[in-house]
Design a protein around this motif. Structure first.
Motif, PDB file in Angstrom:
ATOM      1  N   PRO A 122       7.170   9.117   9.418  1.00  0.00           N
ATOM      2  CA  PRO A 122       8.170   9.967  10.446  1.00  0.00           C
ATOM      3  C   PRO A 122       7.231  10.262  11.622  1.00  0.00           C
ATOM      4  CG  PRO A 122       7.528  11.245   8.683  1.00  0.00           C
ATOM      5  CD  PRO A 122       7.103   9.834   8.412  1.00  0.00           C
ATOM      6  N   ARG A 123       7.981  10.546  12.708  1.00  0.00           N
ATOM      7  CA  ARG A 123       7.315  11.009  13.942  1.00  0.00           C
ATOM      8  C   ARG A 123       6.627  12.618  13.715  1.00  0.00           C
ATOM      9  NH1 ARG A 123      11.196  11.444  19.209  1.00  0.00           N
ATOM     10  NH2 ARG A 123      11.208   9.351  18.638  1.00  0.00           N
ATOM     11  N   THR A 124       5.504  12.428  14.472  1.00  0.00           N
ATOM     12  CA  THR A 124       4.566  13.591  14.103  1.00  0.00           C
ATOM     13  C   THR A 124       5.419  14.941  14.531  1.00  0.00           C
ATOM     14  OG1 THR A 124       2.599  12.296  14.281  1.00  0.00           O
ATOM     15  CG2 THR A 124       2.502  14.736  14.924  1.00  0.00           C
ATOM     16  N   PRO A 125       5.644  16.043  13.983  1.00  0.00           N
ATOM     17  CA  PRO A 125       6.160  17.333  14.397  1.00  0.00           C
ATOM     18  C   PRO A 125       5.512  17.883  15.786  1.00  0.00           C
ATOM     19  CG  PRO A 125       5.920  17.354  12.058  1.00  0.00           C
ATOM     20  CD  PRO A 125       5.022  16.144  12.511  1.00  0.00           C
ATOM     21  N   THR A 126       6.404  18.456  16.349  1.00  0.00           N
ATOM     22  CA  THR A 126       5.703  19.138  17.877  1.00  0.00           C
ATOM     23  C   THR A 126       5.416  20.378  17.068  1.00  0.00           C
ATOM     24  OG1 THR A 126       7.986  20.117  18.388  1.00  0.00           O
ATOM     25  CG2 THR A 126       7.306  17.851  19.156  1.00  0.00           C
ATOM     26  N   ALA A 127       4.584  21.258  18.122  1.00  0.00           N
ATOM     27  CA  ALA A 127       4.022  22.558  17.800  1.00  0.00           C
ATOM     28  C   ALA A 127       5.292  23.359  17.578  1.00  0.00           C
ATOM     29  CB  ALA A 127       3.315  23.413  19.048  1.00  0.00           C
ATOM     30  N   LEU A 128       6.448  23.540  18.021  1.00  0.00           N
ATOM     31  CA  LEU A 128       7.579  24.358  17.987  1.00  0.00           C
ATOM     32  C   LEU A 128       8.108  23.819  16.545  1.00  0.00           C
ATOM     33  CD1 LEU A 128       9.643  26.381  18.675  1.00  0.00           C
ATOM     34  CD2 LEU A 128      10.818  24.619  19.919  1.00  0.00           C
TER      35      LEU A 128
ATOM     36  N   ASP B 125       8.924  25.351  10.565  1.00  0.00           N
ATOM     37  CA  ASP B 125       8.516  24.959   9.466  1.00  0.00           C
ATOM     38  C   ASP B 125       7.907  26.001   8.656  1.00  0.00           C
ATOM     39  OD1 ASP B 125      10.021  22.593   9.761  1.00  0.00           O
ATOM     40  OD2 ASP B 125       8.390  21.375  10.048  1.00  0.00           O
ATOM     41  N   TRP B 126       6.955  26.677   9.426  1.00  0.00           N
ATOM     42  CA  TRP B 126       6.122  27.582   9.080  1.00  0.00           C
ATOM     43  C   TRP B 126       6.811  28.951   8.743  1.00  0.00           C
ATOM     44  CZ3 TRP B 126       3.453  31.580  12.571  1.00  0.00           C
ATOM     45  CH2 TRP B 126       2.792  32.639  11.732  1.00  0.00           C
ATOM     46  N   GLN B 127       7.759  29.070   9.577  1.00  0.00           N
ATOM     47  CA  GLN B 127       8.763  30.360   9.537  1.00  0.00           C
ATOM     48  C   GLN B 127       9.999  30.014   8.411  1.00  0.00           C
ATOM     49  OE1 GLN B 127       8.261  33.396  10.549  1.00  0.00           O
ATOM     50  NE2 GLN B 127       6.126  32.630  11.090  1.00  0.00           N
ATOM     51  N   GLN B 128      10.004  28.802   7.982  1.00  0.00           N
ATOM     52  CA  GLN B 128      11.381  28.555   6.983  1.00  0.00           C
ATOM     53  C   GLN B 128      12.624  28.509   8.037  1.00  0.00           C
ATOM     54  OE1 GLN B 128      10.951  30.530   3.486  1.00  0.00           O
ATOM     55  NE2 GLN B 128       8.813  29.531   2.778  1.00  0.00           N
TER      56      GLN B 128
ATOM     57  N   PRO C  70      15.546  26.520   9.601  1.00  0.00           N
ATOM     58  CA  PRO C  70      16.016  25.170   9.401  1.00  0.00           C
ATOM     59  C   PRO C  70      16.132  24.422  10.798  1.00  0.00           C
ATOM     60  CG  PRO C  70      17.553  26.892   8.297  1.00  0.00           C
ATOM     61  CD  PRO C  70      16.454  27.433   9.012  1.00  0.00           C
ATOM     62  N   ARG C  71      15.860  23.286  10.799  1.00  0.00           N
ATOM     63  CA  ARG C  71      15.967  22.398  11.987  1.00  0.00           C
ATOM     64  C   ARG C  71      16.295  21.032  11.597  1.00  0.00           C
ATOM     65  NH1 ARG C  71      11.662  18.638  12.709  1.00  0.00           N
ATOM     66  NH2 ARG C  71       9.942  19.002  11.297  1.00  0.00           N
TER      67      ARG C  71
END
Length: 559
Positions: free
Chosen positions: A532-538, A543-546, A548-549
């Protein structure tokens, strides 16, 4: 010249492995044989060539090389050199390693054949048949379409520059065929005016004098050729000069050549106005802030969930043609290919209630696109008495206004698009206390579609306000990335060739190249091995704050 297939021996397996490992683009070229079984056979081109004459090159190989040109952005010389030197090309073409290839001019001749009788579209038909066999495209799925502007391969000229350049091109054509006929006609002044390419700019010196002299020169040359050089009258540049002269000059009763002005003799509309003597099919157009001279390209692709997106059609039209007028031809070609969609996602330029009804009746297609609300004076000013404020009684053939007054006239005028017209009585409107919020005339008049189309229109406008419709229509946005791939990845914005038919050949070959890339990416790498594509900083923060995206743009907007 008759066709003669070449004997293609198998390239050694070790050599093929080396080519795959050393050249990532080579694996895409090799996909033509690995996944698509060579795309076509010489028998597919039999009708293009005569049965007698000297044996020629394999048309299947020439078609494959033409596609690889646009896949790898190669010129004719570079493509011919690649056939001689590159192992991946020889593997894709089924050629022997010591095959000397062919001269690069052969590709130009082959494209000339492709530009005749819709042969380019037949080439795409054959490719889609192979992709069908591979199970990557099917009928009655979901597809989407969008258009983009294409710049013609001509210089941007002012009207005076265009007439001057057309004169120079016509003299050049006559000088090549019958130079002795120009003796005594071409003077020192003509040599100064037309001896080199016209570059006058938008503010030339002595513009009125230049316009008069050029018009007189063109008129004299056309009369001379028509009277004394009948064999040269039908020459392409002479005929281009004749058309350009008629569009920019007119001859008065005293046989004086006059320059056409918009407020006097008038200028032709953009749909017929010639913009260059070297490409009579290019047209000037404007959409919002974009102005260009050239064509429009309409790209259609599949967009079903969890499947590769395949280009099913590419259409080249004049720049002045509205998108909605190109849609019926697109549906007809998809029907011939047995690739009609069940849902067709388009933008507002392709959408109308009449077109939705026609697509559903003729092809069983649900045309999904925004149905715009017609903005009249009342709705622009924010008043309440627009068309929706009136109640229509279809059985009684009567319309009731917001003040409770019934209409007096109900008629269906003759028109290409059927509609109903109603009028209210003058005495009712004249005594109405809110007339200023309803009409400026002595009585109100309404035009609306017949009942079936009117109800379809109302249902479509109501549906496009719902969340499920918006989530489904969000899939249309993906066609923007495909257009970007065509433009920036394969240079489609600037056409390589002149004329609409040759430009269409470029677009079809580009579409086939894009399909090969996508098929290779789909079949060469197993789904389990795709990263999969590497996630951006946002995205990492979400994901860290759980929070949903959406994991892909396909799911954006879905509830």
């Amino acid at each position: 010249m008759c066709i003669q297939p070449r004997s293609g021996s198998e390239v050694p397996e070790l050599t093929v492995k080396v080519a795959r490992a050393s050249n990532p683009h080579g694996t895409t070229a090799m996909a033509i044989r690995d996944h698509l079984d060579g795309l076509w056979r010489d028998e597919d081109f039999v009708e293009w060539y005569p049965r007698d004459g000297k044996p020629g090159l394999s048309p299947a190989q020439l078609a494959t090389v033409s596609v690889l040109q646009f896949l790898l952005e190669l010129s004719d010389r570079q493509a011919a050199e690649a056939v001689r030197c590159r192992i991946d090309f020889k593997y894709a073409l089924g050629m022997e390693l010591d095959d000397p290839g062919f001269h690069h001019s052969v590709l130009t001749d082959f494209r000339e054949r492709l530009a005749e009788d819709g042969r380019a579209d037949k080439l795409l038909d054959l490719v889609l048949e192979q992709i069908k066999v591979a199970g990557l495209v099917r009928e009655r799925g979901r597809q989407r379409t969008d258009s983009t502007h294409i710049l013609s391969a001509v210089r941007d000229l002012t009207r005076l520059e265009m007439v001057t350049e057309a004169m120079r091109a016509a003299l050049e054509e006559i000088a090549r065929q019958a130079p002795q006929e120009l003796v005594g006609l071409v003077t020192d002044e003509w040599g100064e005016r037309y001896g080199r390419a016209s570059r006058l700019g938008r503010t030339p010196t002595r513009p009125k004098t230049r316009i008069k002299n050029t018009g007189d020169d063109v008129y004299l040359l056309l009369r001379y050729v028509r009277t004394y050089l009948r064999a040269l009258w039908q020459g392409p540049q002479v005929q281009a000069l004749r058309q350009i002269f008629l569009q920019n000059y007119w001859v008065d009763d005293r046989v004086r050549v006059q320059w056409r002005e918009p407020d006097e003799a008038g200028l032709p509309p953009s749909s017929t106005a010639i913009v260059s003597p070297y490409d009579l099919t290019a047209r000037y157009s404007r959409r919002n802030d974009t102005r260009w001279k050239g064509f429009l390209a309409h790209v259609t692709e599949t967009c079903d969930d969890d499947t590769v997106n395949i280009i099913t059609d590419v259409t080249t039209t004049p720049a002045t043609l509205y998108d909605i007028r190109a849609l019926p031809a697109i549906h007809d070609r998809l029907a011939q290919r047995d690739l009609l969609p069940d849902e067709h996602l388009v933008d507002g330029g392709y959408t109308s209630i009449v077109q939705q009804d026609q697509s559903a009746r003729e092809h069983g297609i649900t045309l999904v696109g925004p149905v715009r609300k017609k903005r009249i004076r009342q709705s622009r000013q924010g008043n309440v008495f627009d068309r929706d404020a009136f109640t229509i009684d279809w059985e009684r053939r009567q319309v009731v206004c917001p003040q409770g007054k019934p209409s007096r006239e109900w008629s269906t005028p003759l028109s290409i698009t059927p509609y109903t017209r109603v009028r209210f009585a003058k005495e009712d409107c004249g005594q109405c206390p809110v007339k200023s919020s309803c009409t400026r005339g002595d009585r109100r008049q309404l035009n609306f579609l017949p009942q079936q189309l009117y109800e379809r229109q109302a249902a479509a406008r109501a549906a496009q306000q719902t969340t499920p419709w918006k989530a489904n229509y969000a899939m249309r946005a993906g066609i923007e990335s495909t257009v970007n791939e065509f433009v920036n990845g394969h240079g489609m914005r600037q056409t390589r060739y002149r004329s609409q038919t040759k430009t269409h050949v470029q677009h079809v070959l580009t579409a086939i190249a894009v399909n090969i890339e996508r098929v290779n990416a789909e079949l060469a790498t197993p789904t389990a091995e795709r990263r999969p594509r590497t996630p951006t900083a946002l995205q990492n923060f979400l994901d860290w704050q759980q929070i949903p995206r959406p994991t892909a743009w396909r799911t954006a907007g879905k509830s």
